[in-house]
Design an enzyme around this catalytic site. Structure first.
Site, short mmCIF file in Angstrom:
data_model
loop_
_atom_site.label_atom_id
_atom_site.label_comp_id
_atom_site.label_asym_id
_atom_site.label_seq_id
_atom_site.Cartn_x
_atom_site.Cartn_y
_atom_site.Cartn_z
N SER A 159 -19.27 52.43 -41.93
CA SER A 159 -19.56 51.18 -43.11
C SER A 159 -18.29 50.70 -43.43
O SER A 159 -17.97 50.73 -44.55
CB SER A 159 -20.37 51.81 -44.27
N CYS A 170 -25.91 43.57 -38.45
CA CYS A 170 -24.96 44.54 -39.19
C CYS A 170 -25.39 45.05 -40.47
O CYS A 170 -25.86 44.15 -41.24
CB CYS A 170 -23.69 43.84 -39.25
N LYS A 187 -26.97 39.15 -31.35
CA LYS A 187 -26.80 40.36 -31.25
C LYS A 187 -27.95 41.10 -32.25
O LYS A 187 -27.96 40.76 -33.37
CB LYS A 187 -25.37 40.99 -31.86
N GLY A 241 -22.40 55.86 -31.08
CA GLY A 241 -21.73 56.93 -30.30
C GLY A 241 -22.99 57.32 -29.15
O GLY A 241 -24.16 56.95 -29.35
N GLY A 255 -18.23 50.50 -27.07
CA GLY A 255 -17.76 50.65 -28.56
C GLY A 255 -17.23 51.93 -28.97
O GLY A 255 -16.00 51.90 -28.84
#
Length: 303
Positions: free
Chosen positions: A71, A130, A165, A217, A265
């Site tokens: 965050s 986002c 995105k 991840g 990423g």
């Protein structure tokens, strides 16, 4: 046997399909101390806003099994400082430079894209997904109508190839990809982080300073693969795939699902050499499979 690792997205040629994803690579300076990041296919900048942002209060990162929740809140120096201080360095690397642009309002997005269009960035990636920013951001990416609307508004100001995105936090990401295509996007990138939170049992409080954040991840890879494949079956514009890519084989799987290129990423945070290792692994994998052009993988998933 040498493999032609070049790929093309929206008319822009990449020397290879491996792109450092926005938010985990800064502007490439720190990683360039470890290896020549110009060897990568491209770099997507830290998310940029019109004015500098300090980001969210700490704690900003929470580790979770096979991933992390962040965050950060789009901390960045602002677009003018990027153009003056960071863009010349990024261009000197000799790789594709993607400027990731964010905003809280439609006019913010239009203004920042107009500014970036007058620079020598190679592409613009619009961050409408986002989940860390309280206003704007995610609101523009949650339904097809708003995706198409913001894409059309920005398209008028954008003189560079435009990537939208996309967020995974929707009922149908393929419908949003189609909406971006209708709005004039040249490509889509997906997925951004998955809305999540971490809780501290001892304190009875959320771990992150603003409560929730975005999960990334290895744990999100199966979600991302499915969504890339769904979009590939629907849209006619190129797809850049991301979400949990840790190895060259991961990258190849995204390409099989339809990605023309991929972004790395969270792996960069775990290992500063991750992106170049993934590139080398993907190259070796293609060589061992006697692939002549890496683009042969794109969309090659068997039914």
């Amino acid at each position: 046997m040498s493999v032609n690792m070049k790929t093309t997205v929206a008319g822009v040629e990449f020397k290879n399909p491996i792109i450092a994803a926005s938010g985990t690579f800064g502007f490439g300076r720190e990683y360039n101390n470890f290896y020549n990041v110009g060897l990568l296919g491209g770099i997507s900048s830290k998310g940029l806003t019109l004015k500098p942002r300090e980001g969210n209060p700490p704690i900003r990162i929470a580790e979770t099994p096979s991933g992390m929740i962040n965050s950060v809140g789009l901390q960045n120096p602002g677009v003018e400082a990027f153009i003056e201080n960071e863009l010349p360095f990024m261009k000197s690397l000799g790789t594709v430079v993607i400027a990731n642009a964010a905003g809280a309002t439609e006019s913010d997005y239009v203004s920042i894209v107009d500014i970036l269009s007058k620079t020598d960035v190679d592409m613009i990636e619009l961050n409408i997904s986002c989940p860390n920013v309280k206003n704007g951001g995610m609101a523009f990416g949650v339904d097809p109508e708003s995706v198409e609307h913001i894409t059309k508004a920005v398209r008028k100001a954008c003189k560079k190839p435009l990537i939208i995105k996309l967020t995974p936090n929707v009922s149908s990401i393929s419908e949003n990809a189609l909406a971006a295509e209708r709005g004039g996007a040249d490509a889509v990138s997906l997925i951004n982080t998955v809305a999540a939170m971490a809780v501290d049992y001892k304190t009875r409080k959320p771990v992150l300073g603003v409560g929730g954040g975005g999960l990334s991840g290895a744990c999100v890879k199966p979600i991302a693969l499915r969504m890339v494949h769904e979009c590939y079956k629907k849209v006619h514009i190129p797809i850049i795939g991301l979400g949990g890519i840790m190895t060259g084989e991961d990258a190849a799987e995204f390409m099989l699902c339809g990605a023309a290129a991929v972004q790395v990423g969270t792996a960069n945070i775990l290992d500063p050499f991750a992106s170049i290792k993934i590139l080398n692994e993907l190259t070796s994998l293609a060589e061992s499979d006697k692939i002549t052009n890496i683009t042969e993988l794109v969309g090659g998933l068997k039914a």
